[in-house]
Design a protein around this motif. Structure first.
Motif, short mmCIF file in Angstrom:
data_model
loop_
_atom_site.label_atom_id
_atom_site.label_comp_id
_atom_site.label_asym_id
_atom_site.label_seq_id
_atom_site.Cartn_x
_atom_site.Cartn_y
_atom_site.Cartn_z
N THR A 164 -81.91 102.29 26.91
CA THR A 164 -82.39 100.92 27.05
C THR A 164 -81.29 99.93 26.70
O THR A 164 -80.59 100.08 25.70
N GLU A 172 -99.80 112.02 25.01
CA GLU A 172 -98.66 112.01 25.91
C GLU A 172 -98.67 113.28 26.75
O GLU A 172 -99.15 114.34 26.31
N ALA A 222 -91.73 97.51 31.86
CA ALA A 222 -91.85 96.51 30.82
C ALA A 222 -93.21 95.83 30.86
O ALA A 222 -93.68 95.40 31.89
N THR A 223 -93.82 96.39 29.77
CA THR A 223 -95.25 96.10 29.72
C THR A 223 -95.59 94.61 29.77
O THR A 223 -96.71 94.26 30.11
N GLU A 241 -105.00 96.43 28.19
CA GLU A 241 -104.09 97.11 27.28
C GLU A 241 -104.16 98.63 27.42
O GLU A 241 -103.16 99.32 27.27
N ILE A 263 -102.06 99.55 30.45
CA ILE A 263 -100.65 99.31 30.14
C ILE A 263 -100.11 100.41 29.24
O ILE A 263 -98.99 100.89 29.41
N ASP A 264 -100.94 100.83 28.27
CA ASP A 264 -100.52 101.90 27.36
C ASP A 264 -100.27 103.20 28.11
O ASP A 264 -99.30 103.92 27.84
N TRP A 316 -97.02 102.88 29.99
CA TRP A 316 -95.89 102.94 29.05
C TRP A 316 -95.63 104.37 28.60
O TRP A 316 -94.48 104.82 28.51
N ARG A 317 -96.71 105.14 28.35
CA ARG A 317 -96.51 106.53 27.93
C ARG A 317 -95.92 107.37 29.06
O ARG A 317 -95.22 108.36 28.81
N SER A 342 -92.06 106.11 29.40
CA SER A 342 -91.24 106.30 28.19
C SER A 342 -91.17 107.76 27.78
O SER A 342 -90.61 108.08 26.74
N THR A 389 -84.76 106.19 27.95
CA THR A 389 -85.39 104.96 27.47
C THR A 389 -85.13 103.81 28.43
O THR A 389 -85.33 102.64 28.09
#
Length: 431
Positions: free
Chosen positions: A97, A177, A184-185, A195, A198-199, A202-203, A206, A225
């Protein structure tokens, strides 16, 4: 058609003499005499010249081909362990990142589009049939991770692995996971995604892990990342969301003070851009302030997305051409057409600005056109790259680069104007 049993041997050959000889001796011991025998696999290595047909000459003593890479310090690396270490380090840095330099305030132009009902559908735990459809829709040759199980494996062995796959997917929807070998949330929030969804995204993005293949062997196992895996099924969807951010930013141009849009007939809506897939055309007037605002929008998008706008797709860019580079290229083309004198415009420019002298003596004077000034700025760069073929000998003997090294005018202090043909008599030099 072959009747009766058949024997298949699957081979992965190593690239050194000792292992090759052992391989062939073991294969000959396994040779079935009463059934057809099929040898399948990697046979790019042999023991003697008689075992091959065509191709490059056989050199057993050379063993495998040697590879080398240049390290960050500029030194060539030839040892396998060092090559592997350098490769893993490079890709670790590439997938790390990098902090965003932009302001997230630029995302204020994004409207909330996702309804409560749509969010509920997005986070709903899928049924087994939905999971099966997704699995069978995968690319059969895709590799999910270092276990090298392709999509075809899961479809072929679905009755065996179905329960485990469904359990992993349901667990993921419940907050776990995915296994490392499977997967990018702020922008999502601006669009109105809940949310929980989005979670999950993201999982997914990432939890991407990579290994580097060096000389056929997997090296390293590290977490990314930055970005997602090439060919990831979620990639097109995330790309559309990112493209929508740029689209919203460009649409906001029409409300900015000083922006003059591309002129359209009265009553027609203002058009700032057209987009299709990964291509985009931006419309604007040629006013300086309007172009500055367009570049500001593109700069803001670059800073928050970390994409290089003026780099090609292959280098991680968006593929947008630099306006300065386009301007310079067309200026060079103007000068080239001027030098060729194959158009009425080129003849006019010659007669107006340099009727009795060579163009290299021309200079800009007050009152002359901006186009002529632009061409004179391009002259220095253009002349360094122009090479003339003699042909009829009309090129300037002193000023044109017909020697393909440099013009002769830089080698003498004084001379009179002549063409190359002036020094040729009956096909021979007359100096």
């Amino acid at each position: 058609m072959v009747s009766g049993p058949m024997v298949f041997s699957f081979v992965y050959a190593k690239c050194n003499e000792q292992d090759r000889r052992l391989l062939w001796s073991l294969l000959l011991l396994d040779n079935p005499v009463d059934a057809p025998w099929f040898l399948i696999g990697d046979f790019n290595v042999i023991v003697s010249e008689e075992e091959k047909r065509g191709g490059l000459p056989f050199r057993l003593g050379e063993g495998r081909r040697q590879f080398r890479i240049k390290g960050a310090d500029g030194v060539w690396i030839t040892e396998d362990e060092q090559i592997a270490s350098e490769a893993v380090g490079y890709f670790k840095a590439l997938f790390s990142t990098k902090p965003s330099l932009g302001s997230w305030d630029t995302l204020d132009v994004i409207p909330s589009m996702i309804s409560h009902t749509q969010n509920e559908e997005l986070v709903k735990v899928p049924e087994m049939e939905e999971i099966r459809e997704a699995v069978f829709g995968m690319d059969g040759e895709s590799a999910a991770g270092p276990n090298s199980f392709t999509g075809r494996f899961f479809t072929f062995a679905w009755e065996v692995v179905a329960e485990d796959v469904c359990e992993a997917v349901v667990s993921f929807f419940c907050g776990q996971e995915l296994p490392k070998s499977t997967t990018a949330t702020w922008v999502l929030r601006r669009f109105g995604f809940c949310e929980a969804w989005i979670d999950m995204i993201w999982r997914l993005i990432s939890n991407a892990w990579f290994s580097v293949v060096v000389n056929g062997a997997l090296q390293g196992f590290f977490k990314s990342t930055h970005g997602i895996r090439q060919g990831d099924p979620i990639s097109p969807d995330l790309f559309v969301l990112c493209a929508e951010v740029l689209s919203c930013q460009l649409n906001s141009l029409s409300g900015l003070q000083g922006f003059v849009p591309f002129m359209v007939p009265k009553g027609c809506p203002v058009v700032t851009h057209l987009a299709y897939a990964d291509n985009i055309i931006i419309f604007s007037s040629g006013m300086k302030r309007s172009l500055q605002l367009v570049m500001q929008v593109l700069g803001d998008y670059t800073s928050i997305s970390r994409q290089k706008l003026c780099k090609p797709y292959e280098e991680g860019g968006v593929g947008v051409w630099s306006l300065q580079h386009v301007f310079d290229a067309f200026s060079l083309k103007l000068w080239w057409n001027f030098r060729l004198r194959r158009s009425l415009c080129a003849d006019f420019m010659h007669l107006k600005y340099c009727p009795e002298v060579h163009h290299c003596y021309s200079d800009f004077s007050p009152g002359q056109s901006h186009t002529w000034r632009r061409m004179l700025h391009a002259q220095v760069v253009a002349e360094k790259h122009i090479r003339w073929s003699l042909g009829s000998g009309s090129s300037s003997f002193w000023h044109d680069n017909w020697l393909r090294i440099r013009p002769l005018c830089g080698q003498v202090e004084s001379f009179q104007e002549h063409s190359v043909a002036d020094f040729v008599m009956e096909g021979r030099w007359d100096l």
